[in-house]
Write an enzyme that holds these catalytic residues in place. Structure first.
Site, PDB file in Angstrom:
ATOM      1  N   GLU A 169      -6.451  -1.264 -12.311  1.00 20.56           N
ATOM      2  CA  GLU A 169      -5.807  -2.569 -12.433  1.00 20.56           C
ATOM      3  C   GLU A 169      -6.499  -3.425 -13.493  1.00 20.56           C
ATOM      4  OE1 GLU A 169      -4.712  -6.195  -9.263  1.00 20.56           O
ATOM      5  OE2 GLU A 169      -6.020  -4.545  -8.683  1.00 20.56           O
ATOM      6  N   LYS A 183       3.091  -6.717 -10.889  1.00 17.18           N
ATOM      7  CA  LYS A 183       2.642  -6.642  -9.498  1.00 17.18           C
ATOM      8  C   LYS A 183       3.458  -7.574  -8.610  1.00 17.18           C
ATOM      9  CE  LYS A 183      -1.747  -6.865  -6.895  1.00 17.18           C
ATOM     10  NZ  LYS A 183      -3.209  -7.086  -7.053  1.00 17.18           N
ATOM     11  N   CYS A 221      -2.444  -2.022  -6.692  1.00 13.38           N
ATOM     12  CA  CYS A 221      -3.347  -2.426  -5.610  1.00 13.38           C
ATOM     13  C   CYS A 221      -2.625  -2.914  -4.351  1.00 13.38           C
ATOM     14  CB  CYS A 221      -4.332  -3.478  -6.120  1.00 13.38           C
ATOM     15  SG  CYS A 221      -5.924  -3.453  -5.232  1.00 13.38           S
TER      16      CYS A 221
END
Length: 541
Positions: free
Chosen positions: A44, A111, A147
């Site tokens: 990330e 994200k 994540c």
């Protein structure tokens, strides 16, 4: 469809150094190509590093990101999946992943699930994404997540409904005790439940008070672990997908790491990265002959090498000969620069100067603290002269209840044991002694009763409960967030519980002035446990 290989770049970015990070990513991609990898996945926000905090607000970040894309686009013949900060023309900012091949951007993913708890503060910087990214390559269908997304069952389910076969997950997941094992177990169950292969790549390295363990892995859709990368090691790991078997080939399992070994490795890596990336030539610490400074010294030597470590023993009237001998012996065994500085003249000078103010008032903790502050001043003087970083040596038990001296033993730029309870300090010292033929920490440092040696015949238990009891109460109050009544109900004496909680609450002002230290728990001071210094909350509420 033919077999293909995926490289997992367990990467340690230097926060903010986009050029250096990008160059390292290019090197890792070329290394992956040498191993015949068809695709490489980075963690990330790999171009910038995580967490970049308010560096994310810098106006020239986009320019640096564009330069990184240009450098990465020069890599040919391999698909690259990496994290970056995506700033749109309308002013929106996203935590994103790009998929590129031969300079062509095949897709960008923003994200969707932004964590805003514990150590995470992503809603301050980013906006939520709302679309999935699915791409086909080598006859295989991939999805991309970042994540927190993989912990949202809904988000992962949607990918499975799009007939994705393998999910590529870019992560910057901080370490805490037991977390690497939890990730593997939980995502293995998720993979089996949704019939998805999961490629989980995590950042590695120390960043201020955070530790990133790496511990990257691949799990097949039947929940079987196909690859597990070692923790705390930066490297490129390659896994192969068997088209005929329709799963990733199982690699040799790495040996299980015991908890204390894992913690010790984490502290060593965190110390090394903090010292080296901050530009210090070495470290210095006060070596008292006690267990906290002994363990800190061992960690420092393992982190940066004995030639870069200086230890100073600063005895006073109440310092035992045993402490002097043990400190001297450990310094000899570890090969560090060592010296003894008697502090009697300095403390006596302080006392003489203060006598007109103190008069004949009885001695108390004030006189004890003058000893600690003298030592702190000497360490800072040596640090200023030679440029070495002072390591403070207090543990979480002491820091929790304020059993430490501001501008004394709390001085320093990095507090190695800040999130390590005293009972764990003992276990880590025993573990470190198993790593060498001759134990580096003298045995009686571990077995003798702990003492600050600031008054005659002093032991820590003159002021505190036994450490096994103290740590259990502290864990319940800090990590588990239990009330005073709940802790008493566990069987601890009401008077002891009330005292411990009162000490924790009233010493917030001290903790705010202490150095940062590596986080290994789910409730470390500063980032996670943030209490107002002045407040009217009482222990029995």
């Amino acid at each position: 469809m033919k077999n293909f290989k995926i490289a997992l770049a367990q990467f340690s970015p230097h926060i903010g150094n986009v050029d250096a990070n990008t160059q390292k990513m290019v090197e890792q991609a070329n290394l992956a190509k040498q191993q015949q990898a068809d695709l490489i996945i980075f963690p990330e926000l790999s171009t910038l590093g995580y967490p970049a905090e308010d560096l994310l607000l810098r106006p020239n970040l986009q320019k640096r990101t564009q330069k990184a894309f240009a450098q990465l686009s020069e890599v040919k013949d391999i698909v690259m999946v990496f994290g970056f900060v995506h700033q749109t023309e309308d002013g929106h900012r996203y935590n994103s992943a790009a998929v590129i091949k031969d300079g062509q951007v095949l897709g960008v993913y923003n994200k969707q699930n932004l964590p805003n708890y514990g150590v995470f503060d992503e809603k301050r910087y980013f906006q939520d994404g709302h679309q999935h990214l699915v791409f086909e390559y080598l006859g295989h269908k991939f999805g991309v997540l970042i994540c927190e997304d993989v912990w949202s069952l809904n988000t992962v389910k949607q990918l499975s409904q799009l007939n994705v076969e393998t999910v590529l997950v870019l992560n910057a997941s901080p370490y805490e005790v037991g977390k690497p094992q939890h990730r593997i177990q939980t995502l293995g169950e998720l993979a089996k439940q949704l019939s998805l292969n999961i490629v989980y790549v995590n950042q590695v390295g120390g960043q201020d008070d955070l530790i990133f363990d790496g511990s990257s892995f691949v799990t097949n859709k039947n929940g079987q672990l196909a690859l597990q990368a070692p923790s705390f090691q930066e490297s490129v790991y390659v896994t192969e997908y068997d088209a005929e078997q329709k799963q990733f080939k199982t690699a040799d399992a790495i040996p299980a790491v015991e908890t204390f070994a894992e913690i010790y490795q984490a502290l060593v890596m965190a110390t090394r990265d903090y010292v080296q990336r901050s530009g210090f030539p070495g470290v210095i610490l006060g070596l008292s002959g006690g267990i906290d400074s002994a363990l800190t010294l061992a960690i420092a030597v393992d982190a940066i090498g004995a030639e870069k470590v200086q230890a100073v023993m600063m005895p006073y009237t109440y310092t035992s000969q045993m402490s002097v001998e043990d400190a001297t012996e450990q310094a000899r065994r570890m090969g560090v620069t060592f010296g003894i500085a008697e502090i009697h003249p300095i403390v006596n000078s302080f006392m003489q100067t203060l006598f007109p103010f103190f008069g004949n008032t009885p001695a108390d903790a004030t006189e004890e603290n003058l000893q600690a502050r003298t030592r702190g001043t000497l360490l800072m003087g040596l640090s200023n002269k030679f440029g070495n970083l002072v390591l403070s040596t207090g543990n979480k038990s002491e820091i929790s209840v304020g059993y430490c001296t501001l501008y004394g033993d709390m001085v320093g730029g990095f507090s190695v044991l800040k999130d390590v309870y005293k009972t764990i300090v003992f276990e880590l010292a025993k573990y470190r002694n198993t790593l060498s033929e001759i134990p580096v920490i003298p045995e009686r440092v571990i077995t003798r009763p702990p003492s600050a040696e600031l008054r005659p015949d002093q032991t820590d238990q003159d002021s505190l409960p036994a450490y096994d009891i103290l740590d259990a109460i502290l864990y319940a109050y800090i990590e588990e967030d239990l009330s005073q009544a709940d802790i008493i109900a566990k069987g601890y004496e009401a008077e002891v519980v009330e005292k411990v909680i009162r000490l924790v609450d009233r010493n917030e002002y001290k903790r705010r002035q202490g150095a940062i230290g590596p986080r290994i728990s789910s409730r470390a001071f500063s980032r996670e446990r943030r209490y107002p210094i002045v407040n009217g909350w009482t222990a029995n509420d």
